[in-house]
Design an enzyme around this catalytic site. Structure first.
Site, PDB file in Angstrom:
ATOM      1  N   PHE B  14     -28.917 -39.912 -50.175  1.00  0.00           N
ATOM      2  CA  PHE B  14     -29.293 -41.567 -49.639  1.00  0.00           C
ATOM      3  C   PHE B  14     -29.852 -41.498 -48.359  1.00  0.00           C
ATOM      4  O   PHE B  14     -29.687 -40.389 -47.879  1.00  0.00           O
ATOM      5  CB  PHE B  14     -27.809 -42.103 -48.922  1.00  0.00           C
ATOM      6  CG  PHE B  14     -28.071 -43.659 -47.913  1.00  0.00           C
ATOM      7  CD1 PHE B  14     -28.576 -44.222 -48.927  1.00  0.00           C
ATOM      8  CD2 PHE B  14     -27.507 -43.560 -46.821  1.00  0.00           C
ATOM      9  CE1 PHE B  14     -28.860 -45.685 -47.599  1.00  0.00           C
ATOM     10  CE2 PHE B  14     -27.649 -44.664 -45.553  1.00  0.00           C
ATOM     11  CZ  PHE B  14     -28.406 -45.323 -46.933  1.00  0.00           C
ATOM     12  N   ARG B  37     -20.890 -28.901 -50.543  1.00  0.00           N
ATOM     13  CA  ARG B  37     -20.499 -29.446 -49.576  1.00  0.00           C
ATOM     14  C   ARG B  37     -21.323 -30.957 -49.908  1.00  0.00           C
ATOM     15  O   ARG B  37     -22.906 -31.227 -50.440  1.00  0.00           O
ATOM     16  CB  ARG B  37     -21.311 -28.840 -48.611  1.00  0.00           C
ATOM     17  CG  ARG B  37     -20.780 -27.160 -48.693  1.00  0.00           C
ATOM     18  CD  ARG B  37     -19.295 -27.381 -47.623  1.00  0.00           C
ATOM     19  NE  ARG B  37     -18.352 -25.648 -48.042  1.00  0.00           N
ATOM     20  CZ  ARG B  37     -17.193 -25.377 -48.640  1.00  0.00           C
ATOM     21  NH1 ARG B  37     -16.595 -26.598 -49.330  1.00  0.00           N
ATOM     22  NH2 ARG B  37     -17.441 -24.460 -48.559  1.00  0.00           N
ATOM     23  N   GLU B  98     -30.271 -50.099 -21.425  1.00  0.00           N
ATOM     24  CA  GLU B  98     -28.606 -50.509 -22.250  1.00  0.00           C
ATOM     25  C   GLU B  98     -28.194 -50.426 -20.216  1.00  0.00           C
ATOM     26  O   GLU B  98     -26.929 -51.760 -20.451  1.00  0.00           O
ATOM     27  CB  GLU B  98     -27.626 -49.189 -22.193  1.00  0.00           C
ATOM     28  CG  GLU B  98     -28.090 -48.777 -23.476  1.00  0.00           C
ATOM     29  CD  GLU B  98     -26.969 -48.211 -24.734  1.00  0.00           C
ATOM     30  OE1 GLU B  98     -26.213 -47.872 -24.062  1.00  0.00           O
ATOM     31  OE2 GLU B  98     -26.513 -48.359 -25.664  1.00  0.00           O
ATOM     32  N   GLU B 120     -25.332 -34.222 -36.776  1.00  0.00           N
ATOM     33  CA  GLU B 120     -25.866 -34.861 -35.749  1.00  0.00           C
ATOM     34  C   GLU B 120     -25.093 -33.982 -33.901  1.00  0.00           C
ATOM     35  O   GLU B 120     -23.936 -33.709 -34.167  1.00  0.00           O
ATOM     36  CB  GLU B 120     -24.937 -36.541 -35.587  1.00  0.00           C
ATOM     37  CG  GLU B 120     -25.669 -37.039 -34.152  1.00  0.00           C
ATOM     38  CD  GLU B 120     -24.590 -38.815 -34.070  1.00  0.00           C
ATOM     39  OE1 GLU B 120     -24.417 -39.509 -33.189  1.00  0.00           O
ATOM     40  OE2 GLU B 120     -22.864 -38.308 -33.805  1.00  0.00           O
ATOM     41  N   GLU B 141     -32.591 -55.082 -30.105  1.00  0.00           N
ATOM     42  CA  GLU B 141     -32.733 -56.497 -30.253  1.00  0.00           C
ATOM     43  C   GLU B 141     -30.723 -56.892 -30.743  1.00  0.00           C
ATOM     44  O   GLU B 141     -30.327 -57.459 -30.595  1.00  0.00           O
ATOM     45  CB  GLU B 141     -33.316 -57.170 -31.429  1.00  0.00           C
ATOM     46  CG  GLU B 141     -34.609 -57.409 -30.896  1.00  0.00           C
ATOM     47  CD  GLU B 141     -35.875 -57.532 -32.235  1.00  0.00           C
ATOM     48  OE1 GLU B 141     -35.263 -57.806 -33.096  1.00  0.00           O
ATOM     49  OE2 GLU B 141     -37.236 -58.077 -31.136  1.00  0.00           O
TER      50      GLU B 141
END
Lengths: 184, 184
Positions: B14, B37, B98, B120, B141
């Site tokens: 993906f 993995r 934010e 990450e 948005e």
């Protein structure tokens, strides 16, 4: 204020041994329209801050394919099928398999590791009053690990050098500093 | 001891907006054979522990689809294309978008959130000397967020109730306790 994102459609992309990947189409609140959410569903995991009677922290050195590097981490492992709700038993098993120790377990924190895209939840335990097991459960067949018992100061040197580099181990070391003393 | 897992074959499952999923077949070290993995590749993110002159911690309340619930977190955001190496600029942008604040940024920690399956990496900053921006950059948005400025003690109540439940916010709060005082 309304926050909820309602699922309009879920498409399953991948169903693996470790996680499932889905693509959700969601209806945003407050008439903001629709959006997509890429999601990784995981069964959850446990981790253990194991502290010896001498105040050493047990770390596991292992290869992490996701970062193509070795790292030093506290012992941890995934929940197996049907282990949701039995995190403490799982933590006890992982501690024994990875380190050969049993200990007295106390839950510290439960947290989502990557809340932006995954529901992986880790329950972190403190293990103290450690005792070596005579015939410990064997390690997983595809795990190559090396054990270390390090002082907090030695651990912080590994943080500085980047060899300790993951969230759960950092949380465990911060807990140690807050509760056993040690410089931030 | 040899730790490295060599990639024999990588299959891309993906390729999304947020992450890429690959399935690697690896050769284990020490003649242990092969294994698979499952990996989630992510561009990385930044997060900000923003502390006002009055010692309040800025939190963002938002819906998290991965856990189908709202949570209170420190401000954070993904790195955009080409922002690797410019984490501080990204942190400054996310803080302004934010919260409407600018501040003096100091890097605290860099950590992998879910090292078992994802690369990450979050770089966490402290922001102090906060100043409200007159015309702040607009929010994304598809983000519905609500801002809070809470004391450390109020934050710890949200940890106890499970409304603060993610690794990066826990790391930020423990940093605060270690460096500004506050009960563990």
């Amino acid at each position: 204020m309304d926050f909820e994102e309602k699922t309009l459609k879920r498409t399953e992309i991948f169903d693996g041994q470790i996680f499932k990947v889905c693509l959700d189409e969601v209806k945003l609140p407050n008439n903001l329209g629709t959006s997509k959410r890429e999601l990784v569903f995981h069964k959850g995991a446990v981790a253990v801050l194991a502290v010896t009677d001498e105040g050493k922290i047990i770390l596991v050195k292992q290869y992490r394919k996701a970062i193509e590097s070795v790292s030093y981490e506290i012992p941890a492992g995934k929940l197996e099928e049907g282990e949701a709700g039995f995190e403490q038993e799982a933590a006890s098993r992982e501690l024994e398999e990875e380190t050969g120790y049993q200990g007295q377990l106390t839950p510290l924190y439960t947290f989502y590791t990557a809340i932006g895209f995954s529901n992986e939840k880790i329950t972190l335990y403190l293990a103290d009053k450690l005792q070596k097991v005579d015939n410990p459960r064997p390690q997983d067949e595809d795990e190559v690990i090396e054990l270390f018992g390090l002082s907090y100061e030695e651990c912080m040197k590994l943080v500085e050098s980047g060899q300790i580099c993951d969230a759960k181990t950092l949380i465990a070391l911060q807990y140690y500093a807050l509760n056993y003393g040690g410089d931030a």
